[in-house]
Design a protein around this motif. Structure first.
Motif, mmCIF file in Angstrom:
data_model
loop_
_atom_site.group_PDB
_atom_site.id
_atom_site.type_symbol
_atom_site.label_atom_id
_atom_site.label_comp_id
_atom_site.label_asym_id
_atom_site.label_seq_id
_atom_site.Cartn_x
_atom_site.Cartn_y
_atom_site.Cartn_z
ATOM 1 N N ASN A 19 0.837 -1.205 0.000
ATOM 2 C CA ASN A 19 0.000 0.000 0.000
ATOM 3 C C ASN A 19 0.868 1.250 0.000
ATOM 4 O O ASN A 19 0.601 2.207 -0.726
ATOM 5 N N ILE A 24 -1.517 3.859 -1.568
ATOM 6 C CA ILE A 24 -2.911 3.494 -1.303
ATOM 7 C C ILE A 24 -3.079 3.487 0.214
ATOM 8 O O ILE A 24 -2.221 2.957 0.928
ATOM 9 N N GLY A 25 -4.133 4.056 0.715
ATOM 10 C CA GLY A 25 -4.407 4.045 2.145
ATOM 11 C C GLY A 25 -4.648 2.625 2.646
ATOM 12 O O GLY A 25 -5.029 1.730 1.889
ATOM 13 N N ARG A 26 -4.440 2.424 3.937
ATOM 14 C CA ARG A 26 -4.566 1.091 4.536
ATOM 15 C C ARG A 26 -5.962 0.502 4.347
ATOM 16 O O ARG A 26 -6.101 -0.634 3.888
ATOM 17 N N SER A 27 -6.994 1.244 4.692
ATOM 18 C CA SER A 27 -8.367 0.739 4.579
ATOM 19 C C SER A 27 -8.726 0.431 3.136
ATOM 20 O O SER A 27 -9.318 -0.613 2.835
ATOM 21 N N THR A 28 -8.353 1.322 2.238
ATOM 22 C CA THR A 28 -8.638 1.119 0.814
ATOM 23 C C THR A 28 -7.904 -0.110 0.292
ATOM 24 O O THR A 28 -8.475 -0.926 -0.431
ATOM 25 N N GLY A 29 -6.634 -0.247 0.665
ATOM 26 C CA GLY A 29 -5.838 -1.393 0.220
ATOM 27 C C GLY A 29 -6.436 -2.719 0.658
ATOM 28 O O GLY A 29 -6.561 -3.652 -0.131
ATOM 29 N N TYR A 30 -6.828 -2.799 1.920
ATOM 30 C CA TYR A 30 -7.414 -4.037 2.415
ATOM 31 C C TYR A 30 -8.781 -4.305 1.770
ATOM 32 O O TYR A 30 -9.113 -5.443 1.459
ATOM 33 N N ALA A 31 -9.553 -3.256 1.532
ATOM 34 C CA ALA A 31 -10.857 -3.429 0.876
ATOM 35 C C ALA A 31 -10.663 -3.930 -0.554
ATOM 36 O O ALA A 31 -11.375 -4.835 -1.007
ATOM 37 N N LEU A 32 -9.703 -3.363 -1.270
ATOM 38 C CA LEU A 32 -9.425 -3.813 -2.638
ATOM 39 C C LEU A 32 -8.972 -5.272 -2.651
ATOM 40 O O LEU A 32 -9.404 -6.063 -3.506
ATOM 41 N N ARG A 35 -11.867 -7.636 -2.075
ATOM 42 C CA ARG A 35 -12.755 -7.738 -3.245
ATOM 43 C C ARG A 35 -12.057 -8.330 -4.470
ATOM 44 O O ARG A 35 -12.668 -8.504 -5.514
ATOM 45 N N TYR A 38 -7.249 -5.521 -6.092
ATOM 46 C CA TYR A 38 -5.961 -4.880 -5.859
ATOM 47 C C TYR A 38 -5.200 -4.823 -7.182
ATOM 48 O O TYR A 38 -5.311 -5.731 -8.012
#
Length: 72
Positions: A19, A24-32, A35, A38
């Motif tokens: 990330n 990429i922000g932490r929350s966004t990275g984990y969400a990607l 799903r 990434y």
């Protein structure tokens, strides 16, 4: 993350490191990753996510022998 830092990474890195390299922000990275969206391949090993460093290098245009598409 500077080119030298990217080249010094181990073969695979945790998602937080990837990330950071991709800004990429932490929350966004984990969400990607969750799903399956990434920008590079993510390996799920137990409860941990890992990213192959060579995939990061390719995406960022970093070459091992010199001449990188990424400025420091």
């Amino acid at each position: 993350m500077a080119r030298e830092e990217l080249l010094a990474l181990p073969v695979a890195v945790d998602l937080d490191t990837a990330n950071k390299a991709l800004t990429i922000g932490r929350s966004t990275g984990y969400a990607l990753a969750k799903r399956g969206e990434y920008p590079v391949t993510v390996l799920k090993l137990g409860n941990a996510y890992r990213v192959v460093t060579a995939d990061l290098h390719r995406l960022l245009g970093v070459t091992v022998g010199g001449g990188a598409g990424l400025a420091a």
